[in-house]
Scaffold this active site. Structure first.
Site, PDB file in Angstrom:
ATOM      1  N   ASN A  11       0.881  -1.180   0.000  1.00  0.00           N
ATOM      2  CA  ASN A  11       0.000   0.000   0.000  1.00  0.00           C
ATOM      3  C   ASN A  11       0.911   1.220   0.000  1.00  0.00           C
ATOM      4  O   ASN A  11       1.530   1.538   1.013  1.00  0.00           O
ATOM      5  CB  ASN A  11      -0.882  -0.032   1.266  1.00  0.00           C
ATOM      6  CG  ASN A  11      -1.627   1.273   1.470  1.00  0.00           C
ATOM      7  OD1 ASN A  11      -1.767   2.073   0.543  1.00  0.00           O
ATOM      8  ND2 ASN A  11      -2.112   1.491   2.687  1.00  0.00           N
ATOM      9  N   LYS A  13       0.169   4.298  -0.232  1.00  0.00           N
ATOM     10  CA  LYS A  13      -0.436   5.514   0.345  1.00  0.00           C
ATOM     11  C   LYS A  13      -0.191   6.705  -0.595  1.00  0.00           C
ATOM     12  O   LYS A  13      -0.155   6.504  -1.806  1.00  0.00           O
ATOM     13  CB  LYS A  13       0.106   5.779   1.751  1.00  0.00           C
ATOM     14  CG  LYS A  13       0.071   4.520   2.616  1.00  0.00           C
ATOM     15  CD  LYS A  13       0.306   4.812   4.052  1.00  0.00           C
ATOM     16  CE  LYS A  13       0.448   3.509   4.804  1.00  0.00           C
ATOM     17  NZ  LYS A  13       0.323   3.658   6.228  1.00  0.00           N
ATOM     18  N   HIS A  98      -9.305   1.245   5.121  1.00  0.00           N
ATOM     19  CA  HIS A  98      -7.994   1.398   5.760  1.00  0.00           C
ATOM     20  C   HIS A  98      -8.159   2.319   6.972  1.00  0.00           C
ATOM     21  O   HIS A  98      -8.969   3.241   6.951  1.00  0.00           O
ATOM     22  CB  HIS A  98      -6.986   1.989   4.761  1.00  0.00           C
ATOM     23  CG  HIS A  98      -5.585   1.954   5.283  1.00  0.00           C
ATOM     24  ND1 HIS A  98      -5.106   2.884   6.173  1.00  0.00           N
ATOM     25  CD2 HIS A  98      -4.571   1.076   5.065  1.00  0.00           C
ATOM     26  CE1 HIS A  98      -3.839   2.572   6.475  1.00  0.00           C
ATOM     27  NE2 HIS A  98      -3.503   1.485   5.807  1.00  0.00           N
ATOM     28  N   GLU A 100      -6.551   4.721   7.982  1.00  0.00           N
ATOM     29  CA  GLU A 100      -6.383   6.154   7.702  1.00  0.00           C
ATOM     30  C   GLU A 100      -7.655   6.742   7.083  1.00  0.00           C
ATOM     31  O   GLU A 100      -7.972   7.908   7.281  1.00  0.00           O
ATOM     32  CB  GLU A 100      -5.152   6.372   6.806  1.00  0.00           C
ATOM     33  CG  GLU A 100      -3.870   6.149   7.609  1.00  0.00           C
ATOM     34  CD  GLU A 100      -2.692   5.605   6.839  1.00  0.00           C
ATOM     35  OE1 GLU A 100      -2.685   5.660   5.599  1.00  0.00           O
ATOM     36  OE2 GLU A 100      -1.758   5.086   7.495  1.00  0.00           O
ATOM     37  N   GLU A 170      -5.039  -4.999  10.675  1.00  0.00           N
ATOM     38  CA  GLU A 170      -3.988  -4.005  10.851  1.00  0.00           C
ATOM     39  C   GLU A 170      -4.199  -3.265  12.169  1.00  0.00           C
ATOM     40  O   GLU A 170      -4.982  -2.300  12.212  1.00  0.00           O
ATOM     41  CB  GLU A 170      -4.017  -2.996   9.704  1.00  0.00           C
ATOM     42  CG  GLU A 170      -3.830  -3.603   8.331  1.00  0.00           C
ATOM     43  CD  GLU A 170      -3.275  -2.592   7.347  1.00  0.00           C
ATOM     44  OE1 GLU A 170      -2.184  -2.838   6.850  1.00  0.00           O
ATOM     45  OE2 GLU A 170      -3.927  -1.560   7.110  1.00  0.00           O
ATOM     46  N   GLY A 176       2.846   2.171  10.515  1.00  0.00           N
ATOM     47  CA  GLY A 176       3.793   3.261  10.302  1.00  0.00           C
ATOM     48  C   GLY A 176       4.534   3.679  11.561  1.00  0.00           C
ATOM     49  O   GLY A 176       5.182   4.721  11.590  1.00  0.00           O
ATOM     50  N   SER A 216       3.808  -2.318  10.093  1.00  0.00           N
ATOM     51  CA  SER A 216       5.270  -2.358  10.193  1.00  0.00           C
ATOM     52  C   SER A 216       5.871  -3.722   9.836  1.00  0.00           C
ATOM     53  O   SER A 216       6.829  -4.178  10.478  1.00  0.00           O
ATOM     54  CB  SER A 216       5.733  -1.907  11.590  1.00  0.00           C
ATOM     55  OG  SER A 216       5.303  -0.586  11.837  1.00  0.00           O
TER      56      SER A 216
END
Ligand code: PEP
Length: 255
Positions: A11, A13, A98, A100, A170, A176, A216
């Site tokens: 991904n 991003k 996701h 985010e 996730e 991240g 990660s």
């Protein structure tokens, strides 16, 4: 030997322009070619790099996914991109929900569910993301949060649709941040997700669903994570942006 074939997706991003994607994918394609048939692979670039990516990767062992999809077919939805538009340029997967998107765009389970259904009814494979925050984990709410997200985000899918759907667990606190869930922590949640799928769809379906881990994942932890019974691949952010690192991550995952 794993029952399910691993599926590792990058991904990207909001990284890489179309021209940067072109250069990167020419390298990645030749580097990952030896893994053809050993696992499923995909990259999920930003919308502006999707067409370049499907062109470069055509005929290779790497699929292309979008990072989001509209829940609508067409019309007055400024800024949105439909399943039909994505299919038209050769896109195969769509990440939905996701963390985010859930965090910065207030996407609820019901909204994620409508996007997953739109992807499926259009012929795209949704990668449905779920995961708890650090606060939720520390409050002992992980199981409840995951159960609610699984039930809400996957509500109403038929057996056939569930078999086509990919789930990405996730944990938000691992995305991240450099903090990976331990293989045991990840496996515990993956086993819970598979149990929920078994309750809803029966064992024959649940045992076939691909559940990726994300948060990660890197070259030095991919092998241990992927060796867990219910972890069937990875959704990779930062470590998918560099050819050598992604290659090593994939190579270690299939050891
Ligand atoms: C992600 O964004 O889906 C992700 C897992 O990111 P990272 O690998 O950088 O933690």
């Amino acid at each position: 030997m794993k029952k399910r074939m691993l599926f590792i997706a990058g991904n990207w991003k909001m990284n890489k322009t179309s021209s940067e994607a072109e250069k990167f994918l020419v390298d990645l394609k030749s580097k990952l070619a030896p893994f053809c048939g050993k696992l499923n692979l995909a990259v999920c670039p930003a919308f502006t790099a999707l067409e370049t990516s499907t062109r470069i990767l055509h005929g290779s062992n790497i699929g292309v996914g979008s990072q989001d999809i509209s829940a609508k077919d067409s019309g007055a939805f400024t800024g949105e991109v439909s399943a039909k538009m994505l299919l038209d340029i050769g896109v195969r997967y769509a990440i939905v929900g996701h963390s985010e998107r859930r965090q910065y765009h207030a996407e609820s389970d019901a909204y994620v569910n409508s996007k997953a259904k739109k992807a499926l009814s259009s012929g795209l494979i949704p990668i449905v993301c779920i995961g708890e925050t650090l606060q939720e984990r520390e409050a002992g709410k992980t199981s409840n949060v995951i159960t609610t997200q699984v039930k809400g985000s996957l509500a109403g899918l038929t057996d056939d649709e569930m078999l086509k759907t990919v789930i990405a667990y996730e944990p938000v606190w691992a995305i991240g941040t450099g903090k990976t869930a331990t293989p045991a922590q990840a496996q515990e949640v993956h086993a819970l997700i598979r149990k929920l799928l078994t309750e809803a769809y029966g064992e024959a379906v649940a045992e076939k669903v691909i559940i990726q881990y994300g948060g990660s994942v890197k070259a030095d932890n991919s092998q241990e994570l992927m060796s867990q019974k219910d972890i069937d691949g990875a959704l990779v952010g930062g470590a998918s942006l560099e050819v050598e690192g992604f290659y090593n991550l994939v190579a270690n995952a299939i050891k």
